[in-house]
Design a protein around this motif. Structure first.
Motif, PDB file in Angstrom:
ATOM      1  N   VAL A 180       0.857  -1.178   0.000  1.00 59.01           N
ATOM      2  CA  VAL A 180       0.000   0.000   0.000  1.00 59.01           C
ATOM      3  C   VAL A 180       0.901   1.239   0.000  1.00 59.01           C
ATOM      4  CG1 VAL A 180      -1.747   1.313   1.266  1.00 59.01           C
ATOM      5  CG2 VAL A 180      -1.827  -1.203   1.251  1.00 59.01           C
ATOM      6  N   THR A 181       0.623   2.157  -0.905  1.00 60.07           N
ATOM      7  CA  THR A 181       1.356   3.417  -0.938  1.00 60.07           C
ATOM      8  C   THR A 181       0.403   4.563  -0.628  1.00 60.07           C
ATOM      9  OG1 THR A 181       0.981   3.761  -3.313  1.00 60.07           O
ATOM     10  CG2 THR A 181       2.942   2.513  -2.682  1.00 60.07           C
ATOM     11  N   VAL A 182       0.874   5.519   0.154  1.00 58.61           N
ATOM     12  CA  VAL A 182       0.114   6.731   0.472  1.00 58.61           C
ATOM     13  C   VAL A 182       0.902   7.904  -0.099  1.00 58.61           C
ATOM     14  CG1 VAL A 182      -0.890   8.141   2.290  1.00 58.61           C
ATOM     15  CG2 VAL A 182      -0.750   5.655   2.587  1.00 58.61           C
ATOM     16  N   ASN A 209       1.369  11.423   7.978  1.00 56.69           N
ATOM     17  CA  ASN A 209       0.395  11.465   9.068  1.00 56.69           C
ATOM     18  C   ASN A 209      -0.794  10.544   8.806  1.00 56.69           C
ATOM     19  OD1 ASN A 209       1.991  13.234  10.472  1.00 56.69           O
ATOM     20  ND2 ASN A 209       0.742  15.054  10.064  1.00 56.69           N
ATOM     21  N   PHE A 210      -1.267  10.516   7.558  1.00 59.02           N
ATOM     22  CA  PHE A 210      -2.371   9.605   7.242  1.00 59.02           C
ATOM     23  C   PHE A 210      -1.914   8.153   7.367  1.00 59.02           C
ATOM     24  CE2 PHE A 210      -5.342   7.334   4.461  1.00 59.02           C
ATOM     25  CZ  PHE A 210      -6.553   7.815   4.941  1.00 59.02           C
ATOM     26  N   LEU A 211      -0.690   7.860   6.920  1.00 58.79           N
ATOM     27  CA  LEU A 211      -0.143   6.511   7.026  1.00 58.79           C
ATOM     28  C   LEU A 211      -0.055   6.069   8.486  1.00 58.79           C
ATOM     29  CD1 LEU A 211       1.302   4.021   5.827  1.00 58.79           C
ATOM     30  CD2 LEU A 211       3.421   5.319   5.954  1.00 58.79           C
ATOM     31  N   LYS A 212       0.372   6.967   9.362  1.00 60.77           N
ATOM     32  CA  LYS A 212       0.506   6.613  10.773  1.00 60.77           C
ATOM     33  C   LYS A 212      -0.832   6.197  11.380  1.00 60.77           C
ATOM     34  CE  LYS A 212       4.543   9.469  11.917  1.00 60.77           C
ATOM     35  NZ  LYS A 212       5.020  10.660  12.693  1.00 60.77           N
ATOM     36  N   VAL A 213      -1.899   6.892  10.992  1.00 59.28           N
ATOM     37  CA  VAL A 213      -3.216   6.537  11.527  1.00 59.28           C
ATOM     38  C   VAL A 213      -3.654   5.178  10.990  1.00 59.28           C
ATOM     39  CG1 VAL A 213      -5.630   7.226  11.713  1.00 59.28           C
ATOM     40  CG2 VAL A 213      -3.839   8.958  11.814  1.00 59.28           C
ATOM     41  N   LYS A 224       4.627  -3.424   4.516  1.00 55.76           N
ATOM     42  CA  LYS A 224       3.908  -3.359   3.247  1.00 55.76           C
ATOM     43  C   LYS A 224       3.539  -1.923   2.864  1.00 55.76           C
ATOM     44  CE  LYS A 224       3.246  -7.889   2.472  1.00 55.76           C
ATOM     45  NZ  LYS A 224       3.559  -8.587   1.212  1.00 55.76           N
ATOM     46  N   PHE A 225       3.808  -0.955   3.756  1.00 55.36           N
ATOM     47  CA  PHE A 225       3.323   0.408   3.547  1.00 55.36           C
ATOM     48  C   PHE A 225       4.474   1.367   3.279  1.00 55.36           C
ATOM     49  CE2 PHE A 225      -0.142  -1.705   5.508  1.00 55.36           C
ATOM     50  CZ  PHE A 225      -1.294  -0.994   5.226  1.00 55.36           C
ATOM     51  N   SER A 226       4.161   2.408   2.504  1.00 60.14           N
ATOM     52  CA  SER A 226       5.133   3.471   2.255  1.00 60.14           C
ATOM     53  C   SER A 226       4.387   4.780   2.033  1.00 60.14           C
ATOM     54  CB  SER A 226       6.007   3.149   1.037  1.00 60.14           C
ATOM     55  OG  SER A 226       5.207   3.060  -0.137  1.00 60.14           O
ATOM     56  N   ALA A 227       5.062   5.902   2.317  1.00 60.59           N
ATOM     57  CA  ALA A 227       4.468   7.233   2.159  1.00 60.59           C
ATOM     58  C   ALA A 227       5.387   8.098   1.319  1.00 60.59           C
ATOM     59  CB  ALA A 227       4.224   7.873   3.521  1.00 60.59           C
ATOM     60  N   THR A 228       4.787   8.924   0.457  1.00 60.35           N
ATOM     61  CA  THR A 228       5.552   9.768  -0.462  1.00 60.35           C
ATOM     62  C   THR A 228       4.878  11.135  -0.598  1.00 60.35           C
ATOM     63  OG1 THR A 228       6.108   7.795  -1.735  1.00 60.35           O
ATOM     64  CG2 THR A 228       6.565   9.907  -2.778  1.00 60.35           C
ATOM     65  N   GLY A 229       5.679  12.178  -0.723  1.00 55.75           N
ATOM     66  CA  GLY A 229       5.156  13.514  -1.017  1.00 55.75           C
ATOM     67  C   GLY A 229       5.528  13.923  -2.424  1.00 55.75           C
ATOM     68  N   GLU A 252      -3.607  10.141  -2.106  1.00 56.98           N
ATOM     69  CA  GLU A 252      -3.956   8.924  -2.853  1.00 56.98           C
ATOM     70  C   GLU A 252      -3.440   7.698  -2.111  1.00 56.98           C
ATOM     71  OE1 GLU A 252      -4.024  10.626  -7.440  1.00 56.98           O
ATOM     72  OE2 GLU A 252      -2.220   9.619  -6.683  1.00 56.98           O
ATOM     73  N   VAL A 253      -4.344   6.759  -1.891  1.00 57.07           N
ATOM     74  CA  VAL A 253      -3.975   5.474  -1.281  1.00 57.07           C
ATOM     75  C   VAL A 253      -4.117   4.406  -2.362  1.00 57.07           C
ATOM     76  CG1 VAL A 253      -4.467   3.813   0.540  1.00 57.07           C
ATOM     77  CG2 VAL A 253      -4.801   6.263   0.961  1.00 57.07           C
ATOM     78  N   ALA A 254      -3.019   3.736  -2.667  1.00 59.17           N
ATOM     79  CA  ALA A 254      -3.022   2.723  -3.724  1.00 59.17           C
ATOM     80  C   ALA A 254      -2.760   1.345  -3.129  1.00 59.17           C
ATOM     81  CB  ALA A 254      -1.978   3.047  -4.785  1.00 59.17           C
ATOM     82  N   ILE A 255      -3.713   0.429  -3.321  1.00 57.21           N
ATOM     83  CA  ILE A 255      -3.523  -0.980  -2.940  1.00 57.21           C
ATOM     84  C   ILE A 255      -3.023  -1.689  -4.182  1.00 57.21           C
ATOM     85  CG2 ILE A 255      -4.624  -3.091  -2.130  1.00 57.21           C
ATOM     86  CD1 ILE A 255      -6.238   0.244  -1.379  1.00 57.21           C
ATOM     87  N   LEU A 256      -1.756  -2.039  -4.184  1.00 62.02           N
ATOM     88  CA  LEU A 256      -1.093  -2.508  -5.400  1.00 62.02           C
ATOM     89  C   LEU A 256      -1.299  -4.001  -5.632  1.00 62.02           C
ATOM     90  CD1 LEU A 256       2.281  -0.576  -5.026  1.00 62.02           C
ATOM     91  CD2 LEU A 256       0.223   0.126  -6.264  1.00 62.02           C
ATOM     92  N   ARG A 257      -1.362  -4.358  -6.899  1.00 62.97           N
ATOM     93  CA  ARG A 257      -1.449  -5.768  -7.283  1.00 62.97           C
ATOM     94  C   ARG A 257      -0.122  -6.475  -7.004  1.00 62.97           C
ATOM     95  NH1 ARG A 257      -5.441  -7.307 -10.930  1.00 62.97           N
ATOM     96  NH2 ARG A 257      -6.800  -5.645 -11.674  1.00 62.97           N
ATOM     97  N   ASP A 258      -0.210  -7.765  -6.690  1.00 66.31           N
ATOM     98  CA  ASP A 258       0.991  -8.595  -6.640  1.00 66.31           C
ATOM     99  C   ASP A 258       1.448  -8.950  -8.050  1.00 66.31           C
ATOM    100  OD1 ASP A 258       1.044  -8.635  -3.846  1.00 66.31           O
ATOM    101  OD2 ASP A 258      -0.363 -10.311  -3.780  1.00 66.31           O
TER     102      ASP A 258
END
Length: 273
Positions: A180-182, A209-213, A224-229, A252-258
């Motif tokens: 998941v990328t934020v 901040n959104f990722l932390k919540v 599995k998570f990462s955050a980018t500006g 944008e929150v992206a749930i990525l395909r395997d």
């Protein structure tokens, strides 16, 4: 006393039969050769080579005439059929792999569609249609959240209702252990604040901040998570109007395909709600 007449020894003349031995060997070899040539019309090259070696060992105890190139070329049609058969087997194996991949892609797509349906239900129940959008793509499920649903203007602190949204989203992500990328985005209006010297800083802080919540849910795997500006550099609308700038200020929150490269037509295009 009369002398007996000398009996002359009668010598039977016999033909020299020593030539029969090499002649018999030659006939045996020719018979073996013709048997091999006949059998080769119904076997592949590998079996032919094995039979040649077997006859050589049996007849000569080693390498012999049968190990030499055949004076009669193999049937071109037989060779073509052998190659074609091998190609068909490779095609069947490839087809099986493609079928497995397509089935895996379909399964993954169905899982993402279920998650999208859950999110759409939450959006409708809370009247968030003008603030949240979902879209199923070849990369995965993309959730776009306008900044006014999460933050006050120029702030990276989540609103109380935004924390509720993040918690709900996190619970929906638990059954989907995917990457998941934020990603945070802004408009092109410059910002000059001590805590945010640029739009880069603001977009990065909002995504973190959104990722932390999201990760307050202990059932999610942080690896599995990462955050980018992204700052202002990936707009989805023109910044020449207030409406366009509002669309660009988003998370944008992206749930990525395997499976990163699904075959064409393996998923139906999804319309953003």
């Amino acid at each position: 006393m009369a002398k007996r007449p000398k009996r002359h020894a009668q010598h039977e003349e016999h033909m020299d039969e020593s030539w029969l031995i090499p002649y018999a060997d030659l006939l045996t070899l020719l018979l073996a050769l013709f048997i091999v040539l006949f059998a080769s019309s119904e076997m592949d090259a590998k079996k032919f080579d094995q039979m040649v070696r077997s006859f050589n060992v049996a007849l000569n105890g080693g390498v012999g005439v049968l190990n030499q190139p055949s004076p009669v070329p193999l049937d071109p049609l037989m060779a073509q059929q052998t190659i074609h058969k091998g190609g068909q087997e490779a095609d069947r194996a490839k087809t099986e792999e493609e079928k497995k991949l397509e089935e895996a892609v379909r399964k993954e797509t169905e899982d993402l569609k279920k998650l999208q349906t859950q999110l759409e239900g939450y959006i409708q129940q809370n009247n968030l249609q003008d603030k949240l959008q979902t879209k199923l793509t070849e990369e995965g499920l993309l959730i776009t959240i306008l900044d006014n649903a999460l933050f006050d203007s120029g702030s990276a602190v989540l609103k109380p209702e935004a924390r509720t949204l993040a918690a709900e989203m996190a619970s929906m992500l638990v059954p989907h252990p995917k990457k998941v990328t934020v990603t945070g985005h802004t408009d092109n209006v410059p910002i000059h604040r001590p805590e945010f010297p640029s739009n880069w800083d603001l977009s990065a802080k909002r995504s973190v901040n959104f990722l932390k919540v999201l990760l307050e849910n202990p059932n999610l795997n942080p690896t599995k998570f990462s955050a980018t500006g992204m700052g202002e550099y990936h707009p989805v609308a023109q910044n020449t109007s207030a409406e366009g700038r509002a669309k660009n200020r988003r998370v944008e929150v992206a749930i990525l395909r395997d499976l990163a490269s699904p075959p064409k037509n393996s998923i139906a295009p999804a319309q953003a709600q």
